[in-house]
Design a protein around this motif. Structure first.
Motif, PDB file in Angstrom:
ATOM      1  N   ARG A   2      -6.626  -8.453 -11.356  1.00 50.84           N
ATOM      2  CA  ARG A   2      -6.104  -7.115 -11.183  1.00 50.84           C
ATOM      3  C   ARG A   2      -6.458  -6.793  -9.472  1.00 50.84           C
ATOM      4  NH1 ARG A   2      -6.054  -2.517 -14.391  1.00 50.84           N
ATOM      5  NH2 ARG A   2      -7.026  -3.616 -16.084  1.00 50.84           N
ATOM      6  N   SER A  22       0.759  -1.289   0.034  1.00 48.77           N
ATOM      7  CA  SER A  22      -0.128   0.133  -0.014  1.00 48.77           C
ATOM      8  C   SER A  22       0.668   1.144   0.165  1.00 48.77           C
ATOM      9  CB  SER A  22      -0.955  -0.140   1.433  1.00 48.77           C
ATOM     10  OG  SER A  22      -0.168   0.047   2.497  1.00 48.77           O
ATOM     11  N   THR A  60       0.579   3.147 -10.012  1.00 54.15           N
ATOM     12  CA  THR A  60       0.069   4.002  -8.714  1.00 54.15           C
ATOM     13  C   THR A  60      -0.851   5.040  -9.178  1.00 54.15           C
ATOM     14  OG1 THR A  60       2.336   3.410  -7.817  1.00 54.15           O
ATOM     15  CG2 THR A  60       1.075   5.616  -7.150  1.00 54.15           C
ATOM     16  N   THR A  62     -12.619   2.346   0.694  1.00 53.23           N
ATOM     17  CA  THR A  62     -12.222   1.480  -0.566  1.00 53.23           C
ATOM     18  C   THR A  62     -13.158   0.834  -1.249  1.00 53.23           C
ATOM     19  OG1 THR A  62     -10.159   0.935   0.864  1.00 53.23           O
ATOM     20  CG2 THR A  62     -11.007  -0.672  -0.952  1.00 53.23           C
ATOM     21  N   TRP A  80     -15.466  -6.713  -7.700  1.00 51.25           N
ATOM     22  CA  TRP A  80     -14.237  -6.419  -6.740  1.00 51.25           C
ATOM     23  C   TRP A  80     -14.448  -7.346  -5.658  1.00 51.25           C
ATOM     24  CZ3 TRP A  80      -9.762  -4.206  -8.652  1.00 51.25           C
ATOM     25  CH2 TRP A  80      -9.981  -3.319  -9.763  1.00 51.25           C
ATOM     26  N   TYR A 131      -4.025   4.316  -4.512  1.00 53.40           N
ATOM     27  CA  TYR A 131      -3.556   2.670  -4.318  1.00 53.40           C
ATOM     28  C   TYR A 131      -2.518   2.376  -5.062  1.00 53.40           C
ATOM     29  CZ  TYR A 131      -6.367   2.709  -8.670  1.00 53.40           C
ATOM     30  OH  TYR A 131      -6.842   2.826  -9.923  1.00 53.40           O
ATOM     31  N   ASN A 132      -1.957   1.330  -5.001  1.00 52.98           N
ATOM     32  CA  ASN A 132      -0.800   0.607  -5.832  1.00 52.98           C
ATOM     33  C   ASN A 132      -1.542  -0.559  -6.503  1.00 52.98           C
ATOM     34  OD1 ASN A 132       1.237   2.726  -5.295  1.00 52.98           O
ATOM     35  ND2 ASN A 132       1.819   1.424  -3.446  1.00 52.98           N
ATOM     36  N   GLU A 133      -1.423  -0.860  -7.725  1.00 54.57           N
ATOM     37  CA  GLU A 133      -2.049  -1.651  -8.314  1.00 54.57           C
ATOM     38  C   GLU A 133      -1.009  -2.951  -9.171  1.00 54.57           C
ATOM     39  OE1 GLU A 133      -5.349  -1.215 -10.999  1.00 54.57           O
ATOM     40  OE2 GLU A 133      -3.976  -1.649 -12.661  1.00 54.57           O
ATOM     41  N   LEU A 153     -13.616   1.683  -5.429  1.00 55.99           N
ATOM     42  CA  LEU A 153     -13.590   0.790  -6.497  1.00 55.99           C
ATOM     43  C   LEU A 153     -14.659   0.553  -7.424  1.00 55.99           C
ATOM     44  CD1 LEU A 153     -12.325  -2.200  -4.119  1.00 55.99           C
ATOM     45  CD2 LEU A 153     -11.008  -1.468  -6.087  1.00 55.99           C
ATOM     46  N   ARG A 179      -5.892  -3.964  -6.402  1.00 50.91           N
ATOM     47  CA  ARG A 179      -5.388  -2.942  -5.852  1.00 50.91           C
ATOM     48  C   ARG A 179      -5.166  -2.688  -4.455  1.00 50.91           C
ATOM     49  NH1 ARG A 179      -9.815   0.577  -9.799  1.00 50.91           N
ATOM     50  NH2 ARG A 179      -8.808   0.388 -11.761  1.00 50.91           N
TER      51      ARG A 179
END
Length: 698
Positions: free
Chosen positions: A119, A23, A80, A281, A264, A99-101, A285, A121
């Motif tokens: 995917r 994260s 990112t 979150t 998700w 987020y970082n993905e 999403l 996140r």
């Protein structure tokens, strides 16, 4: 500000070592890899503590080779993302989406090189991941037999759970260790108008957990579109949760045509309970709003002709006939039962009360023909949604409400007959628009028609969204009851202004909700979106309205006030009767004052199942409101006012339980006092058993 950085690593079919993404604050760490069999697996940690141990991913299919193993990693992509966006309505004026993905492309050589993507996140408070099915020669149309997503837990966690059910969430929450679910399931399943449990260890989402080492973990889903609702099945020997989708009438769990994607799957985690309540979150999403013009979407505080019918004081039905065929009966020639609440004169009384006390709208149930003969009958054609009873003058009430500055809220009970509702939907919405109704409360009581479908299957998920998008064409807001629990779609479709999808206040008239009920719902049901919980009941003894009903509300009067702060909704009802509020106007002042849209939200203290204390700042105003609630145990709430601007003094009006108050013996005992507060003020406030406190600060 928006920032998007991407990196691409190509591996030309070679196997990959584990991929790791953390994260932005480095507290949450995701690890992805393939097993020796080519099975996708992942794990999640928070501050180096295990949250999800190594868990399998995949989709089992009915008509093509399964997407479970035999995979190779073709490539991975990382990114990112950081932006701040403003919701149309909400608990905060602005929301950061950071987020970082990790995007992993997986191919199956044994199936002609067919490929899918997963995917991930990673947010500061958790994880979202989904399956993506690109259009390709070897992947076009397929049927889901079952999704095989696992959540392998690190221990026998304390759980706040509902029985897994395809048709209802209207159960009391059971609190137990996961190892105790099987033994408690039978008593947890209580009667409902429609229900279909699926396993002795089946659980619904959102599922709230607490580990023995102090982690709070929430498992749910986001952006549920054209897919079946997620439940979980517990392997109670190994403490592994696995996805369990709602089937259709023939047992299939999803029909997918590429290109497509799953919702998700979300895991939210913190070592502070309050952080779970503040998580955005699930909203992040979801996609931004689909609407160019949102000016017609307004938060609403309303009263309505509803509680008197729930309690049995009056009726939805115009008469007492028991064999009615819609269209064959001239109601004007039948004998009224004398208890029909939705009549013109009575509704005008509610309109007058709403206008006098600064409310926005009035809901009326039981206004339309057909209520006599439908409940439990599985009849396809019950309501047409446009024909009022003889004693309900739609045009006159439209004129009268408009003259008072009040909007009317229409009620559409579908009786579970979705085919019939869609048959009449456009005509019903046009009728609303023609008569000044800008919001509808829709209901789906009973088994779904077409028969064999379930409330939470793909068919119904698509219907609920269809109703919302069609309503938007007529600038109508939707409050759906008995629908699938929300998954953050109100970001994309903000006219979805409310949902029920849980055991609401109405159950206080059906035997009562447990005193801890509303200390749990914000950690479970409200994770995906607001609930039309319908608080504000001051007359807590139901026999005051109906001598034959011995139920009572399991809260104090003051806790009912506090719920306007702790149970977030942009659609808030003052659910009790006007004549009751007129007896308690000093306490009713808080309901009149409290906002329904907010600039900021603060969790001052919280523990699921025990207590919640929250503060919120009203949208565009220098006003704050505090709500504190407890379970069946008396406690002292600690309220720190450091959320206030520094260097200023404010007047706080405190609505408190009386010294002798309790939910079961003396619920209407309360005291009101006024004090001066600053950002340095700390207050200790006693809460009665099943009680609360409410504070307005101006």
């Amino acid at each position: 500000m928006k920032k998007l950085l991407s990196a691409l690593i190509l591996f030309a079919g070679m196997s990959l070592h584990a991929q790791q993404v953390t994260s932005p604050d480095k507290n949450v760490s995701l690890t992805f890899s393939l097993s020796a069999k080519g099975e996708p697996v992942y794990a999640l940690t928070y501050k180096n503590k295990p949250v999800i141990k190594t868990s399998k991913l995949g989709i089992d299919t009915k008509d093509i080779p399964a997407m479970l193993d035999g995979f190779a990693i073709d490539k991975t992509e990382t990114a990112t993302f950081d932006e701040t966006w403003a919701p149309v309505w909400g608990e905060q004026k602005s929301i950061r989406n950071n987020y970082n993905e990790l995007l992993v492309t997986l191919s199956q050589k044994a199936v002609g090189g067919r490929y899918i993507r997963i995917r991930f996140r990673v947010f500061n408070d958790g994880l979202g991941f989904r399956y993506e099915f690109p259009e390709q020669k070897d992947l076009n149309y397929f049927i889901i037999k079952e999704e095989r997503t696992q959540f392998a837990l690190a221990g026998d966690h304390k759980a706040f759970w509902l029985p897994g059910d395809y048709d209802t969430q209207e159960y009391s929450t059971t609190t137990s260790n996961l190892s105790e679910v099987r033994g408690k399931m039978k008593t947890a399943v209580t009667p409902n108008a429609s229900q279909e449990t699926f396993s002795p260890t089946g659980l619904q989402t959102p599922l709230m957990l607490k580990s023995k080492d102090g982690l709070y973990i929430n498992i749910h889903e986001a952006a549920l579109v054209d897919y079946s609702c997620l439940s979980l099945n517990l392997d109670d020997k190994n403490m592994v949760l696995e996805s369990w989708l709602t089937p259709d009438a023939v047992g299939n769990k999803g029909y997918i045509q590429a290109s497509a994607q799953s919702p998700w799957r979300t895991v939210i985690v913190s070592d502070k309970a309050g952080d779970i309540l503040l998580s955005k979150t699930i909203l992040n999403l979801n996609e931004p709003t689909k609407f160019k013009d949102v000016s017609w979407i307004k938060p609403v505080k309303y009263v309505g002709v509803w509680w008197e019918m729930i309690t049995g004081k009056s009726t939805w039905a115009y008469n007492d006939l028991t064999n009615v065929h819609l269209g064959d009966l001239d109601y004007s020639k039948t004998k009224p039962n004398g208890k029909h609440a939705a009549n013109t004169a009575h509704v005008k009384e509610y309109i007058d009360f709403a206008a006098k006390n600064g409310f926005d709208g009035v809901l009326v149930e039981g206004w339309n023909e057909g209520w006599e003969d439908w409940f439990g009958k599985s009849k396809d054609y019950v309501f047409d949604f446009v024909t009022p009873y003889p004693d309900f003058d739609v045009q006159e009430l439209h004129r009268y409400a408009a003259s008072k500055g009040i909007k009317m809220i229409m009620h559409h009970e579908t009786s579970g007959s979705v085919r019939n509702y869609e048959r009449h939907l456009d005509k019903a919405y046009q009728f609303m628009a023609d008569n000044g109704y800008n919001a509808v409360k829709s209901g789906y009581v009973g088994d779904i028609i077409p028969r064999g479908e379930y409330h939470y299957g793909q068919f119904m998920v698509n219907h609920y969204l269809y109703a919302v998008t069609e309503a938007a064409k007529y600038k109508i807001m939707v409050n759906a009851h008995e629908a699938v629990r929300p998954t953050g779609l109100a970001r994309t479709y903000p006219n979805l202004i409310g949902n029920e999808a849980a055991r609401g206040t109405e159950y206080e008239s059906f035997g009562g909700n447990n005193p801890d009920h509303t200390t749990i719902l914000p950690f479970t049901r409200l994770m995906g979106g607001p609930m039309d919980y319908t608080p504000g009941i001051f007359q807590t003894r139901i026999n005051a309205y109906n001598p034959e009903n011995s139920s009572y509300v399991h809260t104090t009067l003051v806790k009912q006030l506090a719920l306007y702060v702790t149970m977030y909704s942009p659609l808030q009802m003052a659910a009790d009767l006007p004549e009751t509020y007129n007896k308690f106007m000093d306490a009713f002042q808080f309901i009149k004052d409290v906002a329904v849209d907010w600039d900021a939200t603060y969790v001052l203290e919280a523990e699921p199942g025990d207590y919640i204390t929250m503060a919120r700042k009203a949208k565009g105003k220098d006003e704050w409101y505090v709500g504190a609630i407890t379970d069946e145990n008396a406690r002292t709430a600690t309220i720190n006012f450091d959320f206030l601007p520094k260097g200023k003094t404010f007047t706080a009006t405190i609505y408190a339980d009386g010294a002798d108050a309790s939910f079961d013996k003396n619920p209407q005992s309360y005291a009101i006092r006024t004090i001066k507060v600053t950002s340095k003020t700390k207050l200790t406030q006693k809460l009665a058993p099943g009680g609360g406190a409410a504070i307005s600060i101006k």
